[in-house]
Every structure is written in C-alpha cells, then in structure tokens.
Design an enzyme around this catalytic site. Structure first.
Site, PDB file in Angstrom:
ATOM      1  N   LYS A 182     -47.340 -23.842 -35.333  1.00  0.00           N
ATOM      2  CA  LYS A 182     -46.885 -22.887 -34.319  1.00  0.00           C
ATOM      3  C   LYS A 182     -47.457 -21.531 -34.713  1.00  0.00           C
ATOM      4  O   LYS A 182     -46.978 -20.882 -35.632  1.00  0.00           O
ATOM      5  CB  LYS A 182     -45.355 -22.787 -34.271  1.00  0.00           C
ATOM      6  N   GLU A 257     -43.847 -18.122 -47.705  1.00  0.00           N
ATOM      7  CA  GLU A 257     -44.639 -16.983 -48.176  1.00  0.00           C
ATOM      8  C   GLU A 257     -44.143 -15.789 -47.383  1.00  0.00           C
ATOM      9  O   GLU A 257     -44.484 -15.626 -46.217  1.00  0.00           O
ATOM     10  CB  GLU A 257     -46.116 -17.292 -47.971  1.00  0.00           C
ATOM     11  N   CYS A 291     -49.495  -9.156 -46.491  1.00  0.00           N
ATOM     12  CA  CYS A 291     -48.305  -9.222 -47.349  1.00  0.00           C
ATOM     13  C   CYS A 291     -48.628  -8.831 -48.778  1.00  0.00           C
ATOM     14  O   CYS A 291     -47.736  -8.439 -49.518  1.00  0.00           O
ATOM     15  CB  CYS A 291     -47.677 -10.600 -47.274  1.00  0.00           C
ATOM     16  N   GLU A 388     -41.277  -2.894 -47.281  1.00  0.00           N
ATOM     17  CA  GLU A 388     -42.680  -3.147 -46.952  1.00  0.00           C
ATOM     18  C   GLU A 388     -43.074  -2.291 -45.738  1.00  0.00           C
ATOM     19  O   GLU A 388     -42.404  -2.325 -44.707  1.00  0.00           O
ATOM     20  CB  GLU A 388     -42.800  -4.633 -46.614  1.00  0.00           C
TER      21      GLU A 388
HETATM   22  P1  ADP Z   1     -43.502 -10.417 -38.310  1.00  0.00           P
HETATM   23  O1  ADP Z   1     -42.283  -9.545 -38.357  1.00  0.00           O
HETATM   24  O2  ADP Z   1     -44.510 -10.073 -39.314  1.00  0.00           O
HETATM   25  O3  ADP Z   1     -44.037 -10.677 -36.943  1.00  0.00           O
HETATM   26  P2  ADP Z   1     -42.040 -12.874 -38.257  1.00  0.00           P
HETATM   27  O4  ADP Z   1     -41.379 -13.494 -39.435  1.00  0.00           O
HETATM   28  O5  ADP Z   1     -41.179 -12.333 -37.177  1.00  0.00           O
HETATM   29  O6  ADP Z   1     -43.014 -11.799 -38.868  1.00  0.00           O
HETATM   30  O7  ADP Z   1     -43.063 -13.887 -37.574  1.00  0.00           O
HETATM   31  C1  ADP Z   1     -43.824 -14.824 -38.289  1.00  0.00           C
HETATM   32  C2  ADP Z   1     -43.847 -16.118 -37.507  1.00  0.00           C
HETATM   33  O8  ADP Z   1     -42.514 -16.597 -37.387  1.00  0.00           O
HETATM   34  C3  ADP Z   1     -44.378 -16.004 -36.081  1.00  0.00           C
HETATM   35  O9  ADP Z   1     -45.099 -17.188 -35.774  1.00  0.00           O
HETATM   36  C4  ADP Z   1     -43.112 -15.908 -35.268  1.00  0.00           C
HETATM   37  O10 ADP Z   1     -43.287 -16.361 -33.942  1.00  0.00           O
HETATM   38  C5  ADP Z   1     -42.222 -16.865 -36.033  1.00  0.00           C
HETATM   39  N1  ADP Z   1     -40.789 -16.679 -35.809  1.00  0.00           N
HETATM   40  C6  ADP Z   1     -40.112 -15.535 -35.616  1.00  0.00           C
HETATM   41  N2  ADP Z   1     -38.801 -15.773 -35.427  1.00  0.00           N
HETATM   42  C7  ADP Z   1     -38.636 -17.126 -35.511  1.00  0.00           C
HETATM   43  C8  ADP Z   1     -37.517 -18.022 -35.391  1.00  0.00           C
HETATM   44  N3  ADP Z   1     -36.285 -17.582 -35.190  1.00  0.00           N
HETATM   45  N4  ADP Z   1     -37.763 -19.338 -35.532  1.00  0.00           N
HETATM   46  C9  ADP Z   1     -39.002 -19.808 -35.767  1.00  0.00           C
HETATM   47  N5  ADP Z   1     -40.082 -19.018 -35.872  1.00  0.00           N
HETATM   48  C10 ADP Z   1     -39.914 -17.694 -35.758  1.00  0.00           C
END
Ligand code: ADP
Length: 484
Positions: A182, A257, A291, A388
């Site tokens: 995904k 990570e 990161c 960060e």
């Molecule tokens: P950032 O803040 O750097 O965008 P995120 O952790 O929000 O980092 O996003 C990293 C990945 O996790 C993306 O692919 C995002 O769509 C996914 N993501 C964010 N929220 C969820 C969730 N509740 N469940 C599954 N995947 C998620």
C-alpha cells in the site's frame, strides 16, 4: 531551462491485484497532486474492502506456488526486474519528481538506489542459512532450516516512493513470500510503474500486488487478516504504534521503520569542511524529508561560530525550484500540512532564543515551498530539537562538554541514526558505544546502502532492511529432529 519540455510521462491510474489492473468496484478514486505546483496529476482507485480481501486471498494462493519456485529462478526474476528498472530509470525518475517533488537528479539517484536493493536481494547466497547442529547422537539428526513467512504487507511513505518499496518487496520475494504494497496516497504512481515492470518481466500474478485507496480501510483489512503473516511499515511513530497494536490479535511479524531525530554532532576537533559537506547531505537531501535526516546540530562551543557561518554560506547557495530544472538542488515539501508544521517549528525556535541566519520563511505561493533555513542559538528545549522537523531547517545548539551532551541525547525517544564529526579516535569510540541508535555515521553524512542493515531502536522501531539481516525478516526458522 526545463529538461522535459512539459511532456508528462504516462501514469498508470489503476491498482495492480493478482496480475490484473483494476479500478474500484464503485469507481471511486483518489486524486494525486504535484507538490511543486499544486496541479492535479491524476487519480488512483479507492479500492473497497472486498477488493482488499480478494487481494489477500490471491496473494495467499500465489504464495503456495511461489515458495516452490527454486530460489535461483526467483532470484533470476528479481534480476530481470532490476534490469528493467535500470533501463527505464529516466522515465521512473520523472514520475517520481512529478508526484514527490525532489529534483530530477535526486530522483534518478533514488531509482538507482531502489534498484540496488533488488540487485542485492537477488543473490541466492543470502538464503544460505541452514545448519546441521553437532549436538545430537548422529551428525545429521539436528537440522535447522528456514522457510518463507507467507503473505506480507508493506505500508510505505511518500519520501522515497521507489526505494521504500523495493527494499521491502525484494527480500520478501527472494525468500519466497508474496507481497501486498500500500503506497502513500501522495505518491502511488511510482509504485504502480514499478509493479508494471515486475509484471512485464514475468513475476507471476499475485506475487506482487499494489493496492490504493483509504489508508485506514486498507490498514484495517491487512492488519486484521490472519492470512497476512507479516507487516512491514515505514512512516510516523504514531501510525506505527497503532499498526503494531492492530497486529497484536493475529500476532504478526513486524518490521517498523519509524521516525528519527538524528543528532548531528560537530566536535571541537572536527574537519569543518567535511562537517559542512556532511551537514548539507544529511540535512537538505529531499528537502529534509528523510527519516535519517540530521535533525538538530550540536556544535562544540569553540567551533560554533565558524561552523554556523560556513553552513549558512553553503545553505544560501542551495537552489530551490521545480525538479525539472537542472540547477535545482532543493524541492518543495510534500503537502500543506508539512509546510504548516515546519512554520510552527521555526516560530517555536525563535521563541526559544533562535536567531534566523538564513531562510525562515515560505517561498512562492503555489506549491509547498519553504526556504532552506539555518537557526543559531536554539535552546535544546525547542520543538525543532526535541521532535523530528522533516523540512529544510537546521537548528544549531551549542555544547560545551560531550559527556553531558551524550546524557541529554539518551533521553530522546527516537533511536534511528546519529552523525558525529571528529578526528579523535577516543571520541569516536565513546560516541559509537554510547549513542543509542541503530546507525552511526562518523565523518559521513550519507550512510545508507543496500548492503547494510538499516533500522532503529527505541521509538524508531524494530527490524532491519538491507544487508543479510534484511532477508531474515522474511524467514521463519524450522528445527527438525531426524531419527533414522
Ligand atoms: P507521514 O506523516 O510521514 O505521512 P504516515 O505514518 O502518516 O507518515 O504515513 C506513512 C504511510 O502510512 C502512508 O502510506 C499512509 O497512507 C499510511 N497510513 C497512515 N495512517 C494509516 C492508518 N491508520 N492505517 C494504515 N496506514 C496508514
């Protein structure tokens, strides 16, 4: 001058499930925008729950075939994928720049880096990890072997739309696992272009799948399914924590990570030219959105003013602009939320004594631009030191004594990377031992490579990607007691 004459490469606007290109059953889509201009690039399907479940089922069916494909054949297919990515590197880099914003040269670098993980994990010798233990009655009655984990899911971020995928997919496929990726909603087109090449070189249906749509919906299906045996996630600590909790009922294997907060330490005896080069690479690559980016700089009092001046001079030479301009070295931030967060951190730094040496404000109205920034005299309690930043902002904190500094760093939650610039061997040994992180760069601002174990400790997560360790994440150990 523009390098591409406004030609837009073809974008795959469908998800890839079980060897087929699919739309959402209900035709719903999610738009994708160019972060440099705000312009809409296209859309990807917002797959429904049933389609995610079907994908999991297909990946499971594919697993029982793929695990039987001889290792050398699996690795040959990975090598073919590597070669096709190299052949298409310019087109892939252009797609990456369009949706992610990083300068084209940096995007090309990422495509090569992404491909290098496939090349690394396509080495059959990495799977040479069985053993006959010498403790039984007979030489061959205690055997240890390894088996693929099964169906694996990967949830990936937007900052490295290609590399974060290949370093999760290649070891899984080499080990005999199948994968459901995904990608981040901001950058799905690079992922889909990589899947297209995988399909073209003959990686079988169901072995690699790319699903797009609502993160929460997809996340829930992937974490709740007992058919998915492992989740590999790169992203924020907050989301990592909630995914880990969501995986608890099915006791999935996990690689996480998560966020970093890498200190960049410049000691009194550092080679300042090397430290400034390292600082530019570690801080401003990808506009500060990696990161392992240096977060705050801790500079010894005796060289503080000199380092601050040299860094400011270099930062003022950085060229902001859209990634298709050849002279550009820094692109935009990924979206408005990222821009607002950086602005708030800079305001907070000023409230904590910070003096802006350069930058400190937005650039251009369209797109998500923030000027490369140096802030001196920042107090260590400021948000930009404690959290960060994920933007092109370098706060400089003064330190007097390295023992006190090490103690202060120990209480930080993150533990991903650290950078130290010093010429003194004793200092090097002390820092290497006492910094509580997964990776240390000594006199080096660039540490990553497909051949080394990448990952962190504490709130930066668990598991390693790359190196020999990277494939172990996709293998289970099986012990066999063999009586004649
Ligand atoms: P950032 O803040 O750097 O965008 P995120 O952790 O929000 O980092 O996003 C990293 C990945 O996790 C993306 O692919 C995002 O769509 C996914 N993501 C964010 N929220 C969820 C969730 N509740 N469940 C599954 N995947 C998620």
């Amino acid at each position: 001058m523009q390098m591409f004459h406004n030609e837009i490469p073809q974008l795959r606007q469908q998800a890839y499930v079980n060897g087929e290109w699919v739309d959402a059953f209900d035709k719903s889509t999610q738009s994708v925008f160019n972060p440099a201009t705000g312009e809409r690039l296209g859309a990807v399907p917002q797959l429904g729950v049933q389609q995610i479940d079907d994908c999991i089922e297909a990946a499971e069916a594919a697993f029982y075939h793929w695990r039987e494909v001889p290792v050398r054949e699996r690795c040959a297919l990975l090598t073919a994928w590597f070669n096709s990515i190299k052949a298409e590197r310019k087109r892939l880099a252009r797609i990456l720049t369009l949706e992610q914003g990083k300068p084209y040269a940096e995007a090309l670098g990422e495509i090569d880096y992404a491909a290098s993980y496939i090349q690394w994990f396509a080495q059959p010798a990495l799977l040479d990890i069985g053993a006959a233990l010498p403790y039984g009655q007979q030489p061959l009655d205690m055997l240890v072997t390894s088996e693929p984990v099964g169906v694996c899911a990967a949830i990936t971020p937007w900052n490295f739309p290609a590399a974060m995928i290949t370093r999760k997919v290649a070891p899984a496929l080499a080990a005999g696992c199948t994968k459901i990726v995904k990608p981040a909603p901001d950058t799905p087109f690079t992922a889909l272009a990589l899947a297209e090449l995988a399909a073209q070189v003959g990686i079988p249906a169901g072995v690699l799948n790319v699903v797009t749509g609502d993160a929460q919906v997809i996340g829930e299906r992937l974490t709740q399914s007992s058919r998915v045996r492992k989740l590999s996630f790169t992203g924020s600590t907050a989301v990592g924590r909630s995914l880990m909790a969501a995986c608890a009922p099915t006791l999935k294997r996990l690689s996480l990570e998560l966020g970093g907060n890498a200190p960049f330490i410049v000691c009194a005896d550092a080679d300042l030219d090397a430290a400034v080069d390292g600082a530019i690479a570690a801080k401003f690559r990808n506009a500060g959105q990696t990161c392992v980016c240096a977060n705050a700089f801790y500079v010894a009092d005796s060289v503080y003013d000199d380092f601050a001046q040299r860094l400011t001079d270099r930062v003022q030479q950085l060229q902001l602009g859209t990634g298709d301009q050849p002279e550009v070295t820094v692109g935009p931030l990924i979206n408005r939320a990222a821009l607002h967060k950086v602005e708030q951190m800079v305001t907070d730094a000023i409230q904590h004594g910070g003096e802006i040496r350069c930058g400190g404000k937005r650039w251009r109205d369209h797109g998500n631009w923030y000027l490369p920034t140096v802030i001196t005299e920042v107090d260590a309690s400021a948000r930009c030191v404690q959290e960060e930043i994920f933007g092109p902002v370098a706060p400089l904190v003064r330190f007097i004594d390295s023992s006190t500094l090490l103690q202060q760093l120990r209480v930080q939650h993150a533990g991903l990377a650290a950078y130290v610039f010093t010429q003194n061997l004793e200092q090097i040994q002390r820092f290497v031992r006492q910094l509580e992180v997964g990776m240390v760069g000594i006199n080096s601002g660039l540490i990553s490579d497909a051949a080394v174990p990448f990952g962190g400790i504490k709130a930066s997560g668990m598991g390693r990607e790359g190196g020999r360790q990277g494939i172990e994440e996709y293998l289970e150990t099986k012990y066999i007691k063999l009586n004649n």
